[in-house]
Structures are given as C-alpha cells and as structure tokens.
Scaffold this motif. Structure first.
Motif, short mmCIF file in Angstrom:
data_model
loop_
_atom_site.label_atom_id
_atom_site.label_comp_id
_atom_site.label_asym_id
_atom_site.label_seq_id
_atom_site.Cartn_x
_atom_site.Cartn_y
_atom_site.Cartn_z
N SER A 35 0.81 -1.22 0.00
CA SER A 35 0.00 0.00 0.00
C SER A 35 0.84 1.27 0.00
CB SER A 35 -0.92 0.01 1.24
OG SER A 35 -1.73 -1.14 1.26
N TYR B 238 -1.00 -3.89 8.93
CA TYR B 238 -2.45 -4.10 9.01
C TYR B 238 -3.15 -3.53 7.78
CZ TYR B 238 -7.25 -3.41 10.63
OH TYR B 238 -8.62 -3.39 10.74
N ILE B 239 -2.77 -2.31 7.39
CA ILE B 239 -3.39 -1.68 6.22
C ILE B 239 -3.08 -2.47 4.95
CG2 ILE B 239 -3.32 0.37 4.74
CD1 ILE B 239 -3.00 2.03 7.31
N GLN C 271 -2.40 -5.67 4.77
CA GLN C 271 -3.14 -6.93 4.81
C GLN C 271 -4.59 -6.73 4.40
OE1 GLN C 271 -2.21 -10.20 5.51
NE2 GLN C 271 -0.14 -9.39 5.29
N ASN C 272 -5.11 -5.53 4.62
CA ASN C 272 -6.47 -5.22 4.21
C ASN C 272 -6.57 -4.81 2.74
OD1 ASN C 272 -7.77 -5.77 6.60
ND2 ASN C 272 -7.58 -3.69 7.40
N LYS C 273 -5.45 -4.96 2.01
CA LYS C 273 -5.42 -4.68 0.57
C LYS C 273 -5.78 -3.24 0.24
CE LYS C 273 -4.53 -9.03 -0.34
NZ LYS C 273 -3.21 -9.49 -0.83
N ASN C 274 -5.28 -2.30 1.06
CA ASN C 274 -5.50 -0.89 0.75
C ASN C 274 -4.79 -0.57 -0.58
OD1 ASN C 274 -6.58 1.65 1.75
ND2 ASN C 274 -4.46 2.35 1.78
#
Length: 314
Positions: free
Chosen positions: A177, A294-295, A297-300
């Motif tokens: 990201s 975290y961001i 992993q959330n595919k931002n």
C-alpha cells in the motif's frame, strides 16, 4: 529490427498551466533524437484544479501518443508513478515532473546512459532551483535513503530518471500500500548511474509538497523498505538500560558515602521523563510498522483509476 519505444510517465498535480509545454518539449526532443517511437502517460493525481481537463485536451490532440489516467483521489506522487509504470509499454521508461523544472530536452542523455549499459539513470543537478524548504526536504530524503535503505552515498536520486523495461516490470510487482520508488529501484538493481542535467527555475505555480507530505515521504521510505529503525530502537533501549543500571549503582554508593546527601528528586524526574519519552517513541515506531502491515493486509490500494482517455476514445 523493430524501433525501440520510450515511455514518458508524468505524475500531474496542479499543472494545468505547465503541462502542455512539457508535452510539447517532449515531442520536439523525440523528433530531434530520431530512431525511437514514444508514448506519454499523464497521471492526474486528484489535482484540485483543471489538470484533468488539460490532460484530456492534450490527449485529444495526440491520441496516438498521449494516454491520460485520472485517479479517483490524491494518492501521492509515488502511487501516481506506479499507475503510470503499470501502463508503460516502452523498452525504456522515463519519469519526470509536470512543472517544466526537469528538462525534457535533455532526455537524450538519460537514454544514452541506458543504451550504454546502465539499468537505471538518474538526473543529477549541479544546482537545484528550489526554495530553501524544498532543498532541505531533498537533503533529508537523500540522507534517509542512504542510511535506511542502503543508497550508495555517491548516487544522487531525483524525480527525473530512466529505467530499462525489466526494472519497471519488477517494480510493478510490488503490491504494498505504500510504494517508494527509489526503494523499489534499489532492491531490483545496483547498476545505476547519474547523468548531469540542468535544473530549471519554476515559472508557474508552487510546489505541491508540503511539510506534512515530505514527512510522510520520509516515514514511508524507511518503514516500507527497512527495519533499521526497529534495530536502532533496540540498541537505544539497551544503551539507556545500561546507563540506568550504572546510575543506580552510583546512587547506592553515593548514599553509603554521603548518608545526608539529598537523593535528587528533580534529577530523578528528569531521567524518568526522558526514558519515558524514549519508550513512547520506540512504541510509536513499532506501532507504525504494525499499522502499515495491518493496512497492507487489508489490501489498501496503491491507487484507484477513475477513468482514462483511452476509455473515452474507444
């Protein structure tokens, strides 16, 4: 033997008054060079002015060469570059600015460096025509890249560079990201050279970089491609713990030697505040890494394309 293609990738922000001149200069330069075909990719990075309108007008005139990409919002220069790099088809890809300060008429020097064997060629300026704030930001970025991600100290990096297609192909594999272009280049190849060019004074508008954006760029650089800050935090913790242990021994000995000596409440509080601040700084650094993980992993997304001029002209 087929003609080599040169792709020019330009991230655009607040450049409605400068962009046409940059495109015209590229056209004139490539006509003078000869022997190459070329394409120009203009990426509107959520600009608040009518930059996208200018891009559409330029693309309408030269639909065979110019491709406009309109991002859904402002993602930042490096994300805009990634959008352009993913679109580029050239054997050599040249990235430059939209304000005319990077001399497109000297693109031949970068191309020659690539043709002579370099994988990447960065423009180097003997004197940059930026204000003091931007020069400071550039110096800090150079220091950060050298210390944190292993950039050779004698290598000057800038927003004006050329790269071979295999380097670009490797760079666009990055799906994180927070893209950072020099980090992606350095992890792909060490065959990088500098080419001396002239940096121009800005004639129209102001730089889109603010203090917050420059700070975000520095943070992005060393958290995306280096774990050195975490190692520095570990070393700092060890050093402060060691000195704290020594100070504790000193305090005990002092109490035995001078029983009536005051214990030094102010000094104690200063030490506690200092060590507490360092701990918070280290925890914040760890939190920055965890937050970015975290961001990611959330595919931002690195960028989101709203529309392109190719869509409109189908």
């Amino acid at each position: 033997m087929s003609m080599k293609m040169i792709s020019f990738v330009i991230p655009c922000y607040r450049s409605e008054n400068t962009l046409e001149a940059v495109v015209d200069e590229i056209e004139q330069t490539m006509t003078g060079l000869g022997g190459y075909s070329h394409e120009i990719i203009l990426v509107n990075d959520g600009s608040p002015d009518d930059t996208w309108g200018t891009i559409k007008k330029v693309a309408e005139k030269r639909n065979d060469i110019v491709t406009g990409i309109n991002l859904a919002k402002n993602f930042g220069q490096h994300s805009a570059l990634m959008a352009g790099l993913n679109t580029a088809k050239g054997n050599i890809v040249i990235c430059l600015d939209d304000d005319g300060q990077t001399p497109a008429n000297e693109a031949g020097k970068l191309i020659d460096a690539i043709e002579n064997g370099a994988d990447v060629a960065y423009a180097r300026y003997s004197h940059k025509k930026h204000n003091l704030f931007r020069n400071f930001g550039t110096a800090m970025n150079e220091w950060m890249a050298s210390v944190m991600i292993g950039k050779p100290k004698d290598l000057y990096v800038s927003s004006y560079f050329a790269a071979k297609k295999f380097v670009v192909d490797e760079m666009v594999k990055y799906e994180g990201s927070y893209p950072y272009v020099i980090g992606l280049v350095l992890r792909t190849t060490k065959n990088i050279v500098n080419v001396d060019v002239t940096h121009r004074r800005r004639e129209v508008g102001e730089s889109g970089y603010t203090l917050s954006k420059l700070f975000g760029l520095w943070i992005n650089g060393f958290t995306a491609f280096s774990i050195k800050p975490l190692r520095i935090a570990t070393l700092s913790g060890f050093v402060f713990a060691f000195f704290g242990f020594l100070y504790g021994i000193y305090t005990v000995i002092k109490k035995f030697v001078y029983p009536v000596a005051p214990m030094g409440f102010a000094a104690l509080m200063s030490a506690v505040m200092f060590i507490g601040g360092m701990l918070m700084l280290m925890l914040g650094m760890i939190g920055e890494y965890l937050g970015r993980l975290y961001i990611s992993q959330n595919k931002n997304p690195q960028y989101v394309i709203r529309e392109t001029t190719r869509d409109e002209n189908k």
